[in-house]
Design a protein around this motif. Sequence first.
Motif, PDB file in Angstrom:
ATOM      1  N   TYR A   1       4.722 -11.935 -25.663  1.00  0.00           N
ATOM      2  CA  TYR A   1       4.122 -13.248 -25.473  1.00  0.00           C
ATOM      3  C   TYR A   1       3.727 -13.433 -24.014  1.00  0.00           C
ATOM      4  O   TYR A   1       2.624 -13.910 -23.708  1.00  0.00           O
ATOM      5  CB  TYR A   1       5.111 -14.329 -25.906  1.00  0.00           C
ATOM      6  N   SER A   2       4.601 -13.048 -23.106  1.00  0.00           N
ATOM      7  CA  SER A   2       4.300 -13.179 -21.678  1.00  0.00           C
ATOM      8  C   SER A   2       3.110 -12.313 -21.287  1.00  0.00           C
ATOM      9  O   SER A   2       2.232 -12.735 -20.517  1.00  0.00           O
ATOM     10  CB  SER A   2       5.527 -12.789 -20.847  1.00  0.00           C
ATOM     11  N   LEU A   3       3.066 -11.084 -21.829  1.00  0.00           N
ATOM     12  CA  LEU A   3       1.935 -10.200 -21.564  1.00  0.00           C
ATOM     13  C   LEU A   3       0.641 -10.791 -22.107  1.00  0.00           C
ATOM     14  O   LEU A   3      -0.413 -10.726 -21.459  1.00  0.00           O
ATOM     15  CB  LEU A   3       2.215  -8.830 -22.198  1.00  0.00           C
ATOM     16  N   HIS A   4       0.720 -11.399 -23.282  1.00  0.00           N
ATOM     17  CA  HIS A   4      -0.454 -12.031 -23.889  1.00  0.00           C
ATOM     18  C   HIS A   4      -1.001 -13.153 -23.003  1.00  0.00           C
ATOM     19  O   HIS A   4      -2.221 -13.273 -22.812  1.00  0.00           O
ATOM     20  CB  HIS A   4      -0.079 -12.578 -25.269  1.00  0.00           C
ATOM     21  N   VAL A   5      -0.123 -13.974 -22.449  1.00  0.00           N
ATOM     22  CA  VAL A   5      -0.562 -15.057 -21.566  1.00  0.00           C
ATOM     23  C   VAL A   5      -1.307 -14.487 -20.360  1.00  0.00           C
ATOM     24  O   VAL A   5      -2.373 -14.994 -19.963  1.00  0.00           O
ATOM     25  CB  VAL A   5       0.639 -15.909 -21.110  1.00  0.00           C
ATOM     26  N   CYS A   6      -0.776 -13.414 -19.782  1.00  0.00           N
ATOM     27  CA  CYS A   6      -1.427 -12.803 -18.617  1.00  0.00           C
ATOM     28  C   CYS A   6      -2.781 -12.195 -18.988  1.00  0.00           C
ATOM     29  O   CYS A   6      -3.755 -12.320 -18.238  1.00  0.00           O
ATOM     30  CB  CYS A   6      -0.511 -11.739 -18.014  1.00  0.00           C
ATOM     31  N   VAL A   7      -2.857 -11.546 -20.147  1.00  0.00           N
ATOM     32  CA  VAL A   7      -4.119 -10.959 -20.598  1.00  0.00           C
ATOM     33  C   VAL A   7      -5.163 -12.052 -20.815  1.00  0.00           C
ATOM     34  O   VAL A   7      -6.327 -11.908 -20.415  1.00  0.00           O
ATOM     35  CB  VAL A   7      -3.907 -10.143 -21.888  1.00  0.00           C
ATOM     36  N   MET A   8      -4.755 -13.158 -21.422  1.00  0.00           N
ATOM     37  CA  MET A   8      -5.706 -14.241 -21.674  1.00  0.00           C
ATOM     38  C   MET A   8      -6.176 -14.886 -20.381  1.00  0.00           C
ATOM     39  O   MET A   8      -7.334 -15.300 -20.263  1.00  0.00           O
ATOM     40  CB  MET A   8      -5.080 -15.283 -22.601  1.00  0.00           C
ATOM     41  N   SER A   9      -5.288 -14.985 -19.399  1.00  0.00           N
ATOM     42  CA  SER A   9      -5.695 -15.525 -18.098  1.00  0.00           C
ATOM     43  C   SER A   9      -6.772 -14.642 -17.471  1.00  0.00           C
ATOM     44  O   SER A   9      -7.758 -15.147 -16.906  1.00  0.00           O
ATOM     45  CB  SER A   9      -4.477 -15.615 -17.171  1.00  0.00           C
TER      46      SER A   9
END
Length: 393
Positions: free
Chosen positions: A327-335
């Motif tokens: 989930y944390s990686l997903h947030v960074c990718v979306m940013s």
Amino acid sequence: MQTKPAARRLTGIDAARGVALFGMMSTHVLPLYVAGTSDASWTALLFSGRASGLFAVVAGIGLALLTGGRSPHRDATLSADRSGIAVRAVIIALIGLVLGGVETNIAIILFHYGVLFLVALPFVGLRLRSLAAWAAGWLVLAPAAAYLLRPVVASAVEPASLGANPIFEHFLVPQTLAADVFLTGYYPVLQWLGFILVGLAIGRLDLRRLPVQLGLLGAGLVAAVGARLLSAWLLGPGGGLAAILRTPDGARYPLEAMLDVGLAGVDQSGSWWWLAVSAPHSGSTLDLVHVSGCAGAVIALCLVLTRHYPQALLPLSAPGAMTLTLYSLHVCVMSWADQLVPLPDPVQLLWLQVIAAVAIGILFQRFRSRGPLELLTSGAANAAREGRADARR
């Protein structure tokens, strides 16, 4: 986000957590309305409000399994459990605060998630009947309490909502931070504690037994469908929709189009009929019951499908075992993706992330390892738990 590993891990619970992860990713990446229309997209119809609610219900199950499952721990063991949960909650909340500083349009759940763990501490020693009673009462009464409290908070706290994800700087405005987290924000703890209590009650069941799994599936479907049908009757023949369309925000927004997508950000005041809606993120009783029912049905289905073949849902259970990291990686990718010109195709962006998450989850499982953030949280929580247990000897 993780429970203490058991001799026989319930991979169905991991699979349900994987469904929640991919559902939330879908709502973050794909449009919630059909282009050029006010119709809800399939993403909204399937996952809006339900994916994050499932995430919270599974969290409650995790807390129940961590504190003894069908037979909740007592005395010193329970105190040690609570110490571990508190440390886990603080670390998750800190990760949420760090991610809150990332430039993104995602409403990050982790800080609220950590607060929910802390608020749930008094309940983790309760048995099934007590938890079921608390859960039922909370689902009914918390939305009414929120309806009464929101105007009071709005008049006493300026501003009453952060308008953004919580970050460290928001501790300089503690009243606004507290109002946002507990009442006026995207994941209001006052109502969302109901999901944790439902999960705790489910986690006190003997989830390995087929009759329990089928009973949970049936009860979940009845609750989910029943809440929607009751809401439709109250809003239609009951006259509720006409009443809320006369309220300030009911008249301001295209409310009928939003009922399938979500009411986050809508001021639900001016009429008690707001409590009759079951729209995603409305926080009404019927919304909470509908989402809890959907979550129970998904969890039960995952348990049934993995009953004899634990790896049957591996593309879901492997990433579901390390959702904090993914989930944390997903947030960074979306940013990062949101700053590209031109913007990437959302369908391709979603599938790339899903495939990567599945691959990473399976890779970590093959090496019998956990995600880095899972190692951090579980390691610190276990140390706190063991330290508390040693201190009582």
